[in-house]
Design an enzyme around this catalytic site. Structure first.
Site, PDB file in Angstrom:
ATOM      1  N   TYR A  56      34.257  39.965 106.425  1.00  0.00           N
ATOM      2  CA  TYR A  56      34.411  39.989 107.937  1.00  0.00           C
ATOM      3  C   TYR A  56      34.697  41.313 108.516  1.00  0.00           C
ATOM      4  CZ  TYR A  56      33.602  35.091 107.652  1.00  0.00           C
ATOM      5  OH  TYR A  56      32.790  33.685 107.388  1.00  0.00           O
ATOM      6  N   VAL A  93      30.845  34.497 117.135  1.00  0.00           N
ATOM      7  CA  VAL A  93      32.320  34.972 116.559  1.00  0.00           C
ATOM      8  C   VAL A  93      32.278  36.539 117.421  1.00  0.00           C
ATOM      9  CG1 VAL A  93      32.590  33.394 114.938  1.00  0.00           C
ATOM     10  CG2 VAL A  93      31.601  35.405 114.539  1.00  0.00           C
ATOM     11  N   ASP A  94      31.123  36.925 117.981  1.00  0.00           N
ATOM     12  CA  ASP A  94      31.446  38.409 118.552  1.00  0.00           C
ATOM     13  C   ASP A  94      31.964  38.283 120.069  1.00  0.00           C
ATOM     14  OD1 ASP A  94      29.186  37.888 120.657  1.00  0.00           O
ATOM     15  OD2 ASP A  94      27.835  37.875 118.925  1.00  0.00           O
ATOM     16  N   HIS A 109      33.521  28.355 117.157  1.00  0.00           N
ATOM     17  CA  HIS A 109      33.618  28.672 115.819  1.00  0.00           C
ATOM     18  C   HIS A 109      34.694  30.033 115.484  1.00  0.00           C
ATOM     19  CE1 HIS A 109      29.518  26.837 114.837  1.00  0.00           C
ATOM     20  NE2 HIS A 109      30.520  25.897 115.000  1.00  0.00           N
ATOM     21  N   SER A 177      19.722  27.468 116.029  1.00  0.00           N
ATOM     22  CA  SER A 177      18.506  26.767 115.470  1.00  0.00           C
ATOM     23  C   SER A 177      18.966  25.183 115.442  1.00  0.00           C
ATOM     24  CB  SER A 177      18.546  27.369 113.868  1.00  0.00           C
ATOM     25  OG  SER A 177      19.941  27.122 113.361  1.00  0.00           O
ATOM     26  N   GLU A 203      11.782  30.149 119.191  1.00  0.00           N
ATOM     27  CA  GLU A 203      10.766  29.072 118.785  1.00  0.00           C
ATOM     28  C   GLU A 203      11.582  27.446 118.844  1.00  0.00           C
ATOM     29  OE1 GLU A 203      10.788  30.615 114.774  1.00  0.00           O
ATOM     30  OE2 GLU A 203      12.921  30.258 114.768  1.00  0.00           O
ATOM     31  N   ALA A 219      15.239  36.140 124.118  1.00  0.00           N
ATOM     32  CA  ALA A 219      16.568  35.592 125.216  1.00  0.00           C
ATOM     33  C   ALA A 219      16.806  36.462 126.322  1.00  0.00           C
ATOM     34  CB  ALA A 219      17.800  35.809 124.198  1.00  0.00           C
TER      35      ALA A 219
END
Ligand code: APR
Length: 231
Positions: A56, A93-94, A109, A177, A203, A219
């Site tokens: 991390y 998580v950014d 998350h 996804s 997709e 995006a």
């Protein structure tokens, strides 16, 4: 004025891909050369905490040097201009959403730039390198871990998220996804309450069938276009 009054947006790794942060589900089944169970489960942390801290630390370093892209910025600009209720739920998580200017934001998350104590449950902002020697600033024990929701753990603020999904008239999922629950089930919940559900992704996702509509592409292109038409 927008035809919608209550909007919930869910984002995943795909929205940060063009900022240079790799997505999770590469075809080799590894995450940055590690098995997910070694670096993203409580069992993995118990087995080798120093490896997990190092993993991390590297993710935090990479995320800190990344910049928000036009998709993050389009969401923040939309929130400023929109007069209805708006909630952004991210699995990421950014901190690219907040750095772009998003305000109403849930990190379901967890966050790389936050640590927590496994004993007293305190959490605190952190942007350096962590290790097994670090002490919790509240209880002073060597029981710190990244404040990341690992597999098998409960995501944050689920009560608030369920309530917003129950009340929304538009749900938009971006760059995810649809392989990790509970987030993968949000479209079904919103649709059951009558919301329009739109997927914006590179997709069709694993749960594309749960959406009323889908727009597919990068995006940075499709998110600004979609949200500019909503106002
Ligand atoms: N623009 C739009 N979509 C993109 C782009 C892009 N530039 N690049 C990739 N994508 C899409 C991919 O096609 C994929 O469907 O983003 C999705 C990313 O999927 P995942 O890597 O599975 O990420 P995500 O859905 O966020 O993962 C969910 O899994 O590992 C856990 O906790 C972790 O939060 C994560 C969760």
């Amino acid at each position: 004025m927008s035809q919608f009054q209550n909007i919930v947006v869910l984002t995943g790794a795909g929205i940060s891909a063009e900022s240079g942060i790799p997505t999770f589900r590469a075809s080799d089944g590894l995450w940055e050369n590690h098995h997910v169970e070694d670096v993203a489960t409580p069992e993995g942390f118990a087995a080798n905490p120093q490896l997990v801290h190092q993993f991390y630390n590297a993710r935090r370093e990479a995320a800190k040097s990344a910049q928000p892209n036009p998709a993050h910025i389009a969401l923040a600009d939309f929130e400023t201009a929109f007069s209805g209720n708006y909630l952004l739920v991210t699995q990421n998580v950014d901190t690219l959403h907040e750095r772009a200017g998003s305000k109403s934001l849930i990190h379901m998350h967890g966050q790389l730039e936050q640590m927590k104590c496994t004993k007293c449950e305190a959490n605190w902002a952190f942007d350096g390198d962590s290790s097994i020697d670090d002490k919790c600033p509240h209880c002073n024990k060597q029981t710190t871990r990244p404040d990341i929701v690992w597999f098998g753990e409960m995501p944050y603020q689920m009560e608030n998220i369920w309530a917003a999904l129950d009340n929304c008239d538009l749900f938009v999922a971006i760059g995810t996804s649809g392989s990790v629950y509970p987030a993968a089930g949000f479209a079904q919940i919103a649709a059951r309450k009558g919301a329009q559900c739109v997927e914006l992704n590179l997709e069709p996702s694993n749960v594309a069938g749960d959406f009323t509509d889908g727009h597919y592409g990068l995006a940075s292109d499709i998110v600004p276009r979609f949200f500019s038409k909503l106002l």
